[in-house]
Design a protein around this motif. Sequence first.
Motif, mmCIF file in Angstrom:
data_model
loop_
_atom_site.group_PDB
_atom_site.id
_atom_site.type_symbol
_atom_site.label_atom_id
_atom_site.label_comp_id
_atom_site.label_asym_id
_atom_site.label_seq_id
_atom_site.Cartn_x
_atom_site.Cartn_y
_atom_site.Cartn_z
ATOM 1 N N ARG A 153 1.036 -1.478 0.019
ATOM 2 C CA ARG A 153 -0.175 -0.351 0.227
ATOM 3 C C ARG A 153 0.967 1.271 -0.287
ATOM 4 O O ARG A 153 0.965 1.996 -0.893
ATOM 5 N N GLY A 154 1.569 1.211 0.610
ATOM 6 C CA GLY A 154 2.796 2.250 0.945
ATOM 7 C C GLY A 154 3.089 2.876 -0.767
ATOM 8 O O GLY A 154 4.230 3.634 -0.972
ATOM 9 N N LEU A 155 3.789 1.682 -1.297
ATOM 10 C CA LEU A 155 4.704 2.154 -2.298
ATOM 11 C C LEU A 155 3.530 2.440 -3.514
ATOM 12 O O LEU A 155 4.588 2.844 -4.740
ATOM 13 N N GLU A 156 2.796 2.414 -3.349
ATOM 14 C CA GLU A 156 1.376 3.159 -4.473
ATOM 15 C C GLU A 156 1.791 4.400 -4.505
ATOM 16 O O GLU A 156 1.458 5.437 -4.943
ATOM 17 N N THR A 157 2.104 5.156 -3.120
ATOM 18 C CA THR A 157 2.381 6.575 -3.162
ATOM 19 C C THR A 157 3.469 6.404 -2.327
ATOM 20 O O THR A 157 3.603 7.348 -1.252
ATOM 21 N N PRO A 158 5.059 6.828 -3.247
ATOM 22 C CA PRO A 158 6.153 6.602 -1.629
ATOM 23 C C PRO A 158 6.078 7.778 -1.890
ATOM 24 O O PRO A 158 5.965 9.188 -2.024
ATOM 25 N N VAL A 214 6.386 5.589 7.636
ATOM 26 C CA VAL A 214 5.818 5.946 8.921
ATOM 27 C C VAL A 214 5.030 4.522 8.717
ATOM 28 O O VAL A 214 4.954 4.413 10.057
ATOM 29 N N PRO A 215 3.967 4.092 7.766
ATOM 30 C CA PRO A 215 2.951 3.357 8.306
ATOM 31 C C PRO A 215 3.820 1.557 8.440
ATOM 32 O O PRO A 215 2.972 0.982 9.317
ATOM 33 N N LEU A 216 4.594 1.692 7.336
ATOM 34 C CA LEU A 216 5.532 0.639 7.509
ATOM 35 C C LEU A 216 6.336 0.722 8.795
ATOM 36 O O LEU A 216 6.237 -0.654 9.318
ATOM 37 N N GLU A 217 6.373 1.147 8.907
ATOM 38 C CA GLU A 217 7.587 1.377 10.320
ATOM 39 C C GLU A 217 6.507 0.752 12.207
ATOM 40 O O GLU A 217 6.615 0.098 12.437
ATOM 41 N N GLU A 218 5.093 1.201 11.728
ATOM 42 C CA GLU A 218 4.056 0.919 12.631
ATOM 43 C C GLU A 218 3.842 0.004 12.543
ATOM 44 O O GLU A 218 3.857 -1.622 13.038
ATOM 45 N N ALA A 219 3.974 -1.000 11.410
ATOM 46 C CA ALA A 219 3.725 -2.747 11.510
ATOM 47 C C ALA A 219 4.443 -2.876 11.683
ATOM 48 O O ALA A 219 4.631 -4.607 11.865
ATOM 49 N N GLN A 220 5.973 -2.437 11.469
ATOM 50 C CA GLN A 220 7.397 -3.818 11.716
ATOM 51 C C GLN A 220 7.151 -3.386 13.392
ATOM 52 O O GLN A 220 7.684 -4.262 14.589
ATOM 53 N N ASP A 221 6.524 -2.046 13.888
ATOM 54 C CA ASP A 221 7.120 -2.444 15.082
ATOM 55 C C ASP A 221 5.779 -3.035 16.269
ATOM 56 O O ASP A 221 6.898 -4.071 17.426
ATOM 57 N N GLN A 222 4.731 -3.777 15.941
ATOM 58 C CA GLN A 222 3.930 -4.162 16.135
ATOM 59 C C GLN A 222 4.618 -5.678 15.991
ATOM 60 O O GLN A 222 4.302 -7.106 16.731
ATOM 61 N N LEU A 223 5.463 -6.334 14.976
ATOM 62 C CA LEU A 223 5.983 -7.398 14.955
ATOM 63 C C LEU A 223 6.789 -7.259 16.015
ATOM 64 O O LEU A 223 7.381 -8.586 16.548
ATOM 65 N N ASN A 224 8.076 -6.639 15.849
ATOM 66 C CA ASN A 224 8.869 -6.085 16.226
ATOM 67 C C ASN A 224 8.650 -6.435 18.007
ATOM 68 O O ASN A 224 9.397 -7.214 18.541
ATOM 69 N N ARG A 225 7.604 -5.571 18.321
ATOM 70 C CA ARG A 225 6.893 -5.707 19.853
ATOM 71 C C ARG A 225 6.617 -7.381 20.128
ATOM 72 O O ARG A 225 6.592 -7.707 21.432
#
Length: 682
Positions: free
Chosen positions: A39-44, A51-62
Amino acid sequence: MSNPLLNIPLLPPFNQLQPQQVEPAIAQLIENCKQQLLRGLETPGWETTLVPLEEAQDQLNRAFSPISHLNSVLSGEWRAPYEAALAQVTAYWTEQGQNRELYQVYQQLAASPAFQNWSQPHKKSVELGLRDFELSGVGLQGEAREQFAANSKRLAELSSRFANNVLDTTNAWSWHTSEESELNGLPQTAVAAARSAAQNKDKEGWLITLDGPSYLSVMTHADNRELRKRVHTAFVSRASEVGPNAGEYDNSEVMEAILALRAEQAQLLGMSNYAELSLASKMAPDTPRVLEFLNDLAQRAKPAAEREMAELRVFAEAEYNLNELQPWDIAWVAEKLKQQRYAISQEELRPYFPYAKVVEGLFTVVEKLFAISVQEDRSVATWHKDVQFFWLYREGERIAGFYLDAFAREKKRGGAWMDTVATRRDSANGLQLPIAYLVCNFSPAAGAMPSLLTHYEVTTLFHEFGHGLHHMLTQMDVAAVSGINGVAWDAVEMPSQFLENWCWQPQAIEMISSHFKTGESLPPQLLNKMLEAKNFQSAMFTVRQLEFALFDFRLHASEETMNAEKIQQLLTEVRSEVAVVPVAEENRFQHGFSHIFAGGYAAGYYSYKWAEVLSADAFSLFEEKGIFDRATGEHFLHSVLEQGGSRDALDLFVEFRGREPDIDALLRHSGIEQLELNISPV
């Protein structure tokens, strides 16, 4: 029932986590990250992609954090799900590191006219991102690209196997006796711990294990030479083809495979060896500079170490008729010489350092330095009854938290470390506070006897809390440069070694010491003896650290295939150059060297000495201004601890110290200040 790992709160619900939850949760969270990236790559852009990728990856990391942590502190049923999750997570991060579309987003951001006006943390996170893409093989094509990814996955598996073998062989060995006389010389605390260990196994008598407190107590205090030999042999041969568990948990082939894969990764990226790849993200400029630093320090320290060893031999022969010191005699004889020379021992100090008082005093020290307060919260769920949780406050505002798992137990990995639970960052729900794990392996309370620490263990606690402060006091809100993230690995030990200095200051010792029976602080006469003995055999300790660092670095700088025999030959060669103590024939130190084969220190163990130059020089400003000078503490807080990885470590040091690092403070603190050295790490 819902899976708590899918929406992990700031503090993991350890009382709800189950091994069977791991694989489905990690798979789902990884899929969420992948979908978010699409989704993020549609509008770089920064706000639309990163920012939204960091959010998703933070959930994974935690979610992955408590899984990894429970494998380290409980092992057992958490091992298989952890390894399965590790494979999934490694594959995901490798795939992302080679994602050219995401790489192009970073490139476009860095090339945009507005980039120079960005805040320093935002700019640095993009610069580090570009570097990490290149080191992850984003530029590789076809078969080389696939090979790099496969190697990354295999390396994660092998590192985990290495650590498992060390833990399993440590747990597999014990020695039981029904005769207390066999333990002559051991302090009361160690005897009580041995009895407790036997009772935990439903045995009468006493049980000696290879856990840190048990092993060190025997090697330092046991008058029974055969017992020292037995325990030493079991310890130094762990996870190898020799010793009491010969071949059962052998790391020989694991080491060979790890080294071969690391070398191949470096070659795929166009580098000569893995040491070059390691230094690409460190403070040190190149391999010759690291080797020059280590070799010069070894050349200056070895003569002093040889003198210390000669003193030990003379003393052993004169006092104990030991004509030839064996490896299992060194610590025991050294302790006897130390007692004769300074009339003090770690065991004599131990009653003055009850665990609870040391922790309380540690908090007082950091409150005076950085104007922060620490409060325990007993309502927080943990993984073991002995684990504590604390919040940090500054000016009445809650700013961070940490778990403290202080005591050794079965199935818990040895050593001491800090790890992250959550990283400070701007999240979709507001500011996310940093949370840390602090883990040690001290002797627990035994019967009516509380946990009493040696002064060495006190410095270990301060060391790990220094790492914790680096993570928890950051003011960075971008995850990539928050806390220890983005900090050069050879500078990351600076805050931890820095905080150790207060363990030797009379003003601070008064805060952390209190006799467990009388409440008396460490008496002046004992304090003076402790300070006099501070640098006892410091040169021997220095060359021991240099032995490990040179072995690690030369091992990873080698461009030949390293099998188990060649690894042993290299270690023998390094020892012949820098070591001064005898080595047992069964010694297979490399087979248990988890720092470099299962941790983050491959071609980086030199970091301890490199960062020690920085930490000693930083502390020398407190020596000039006053060890609790609030202005200097605030200066260190703002210049170093709060900055995370947002700026280069050298720049932060210069901002604090007003100049580049000077090695004089390290030499003075080590008692070898008279040596003229030109080996500053810059």
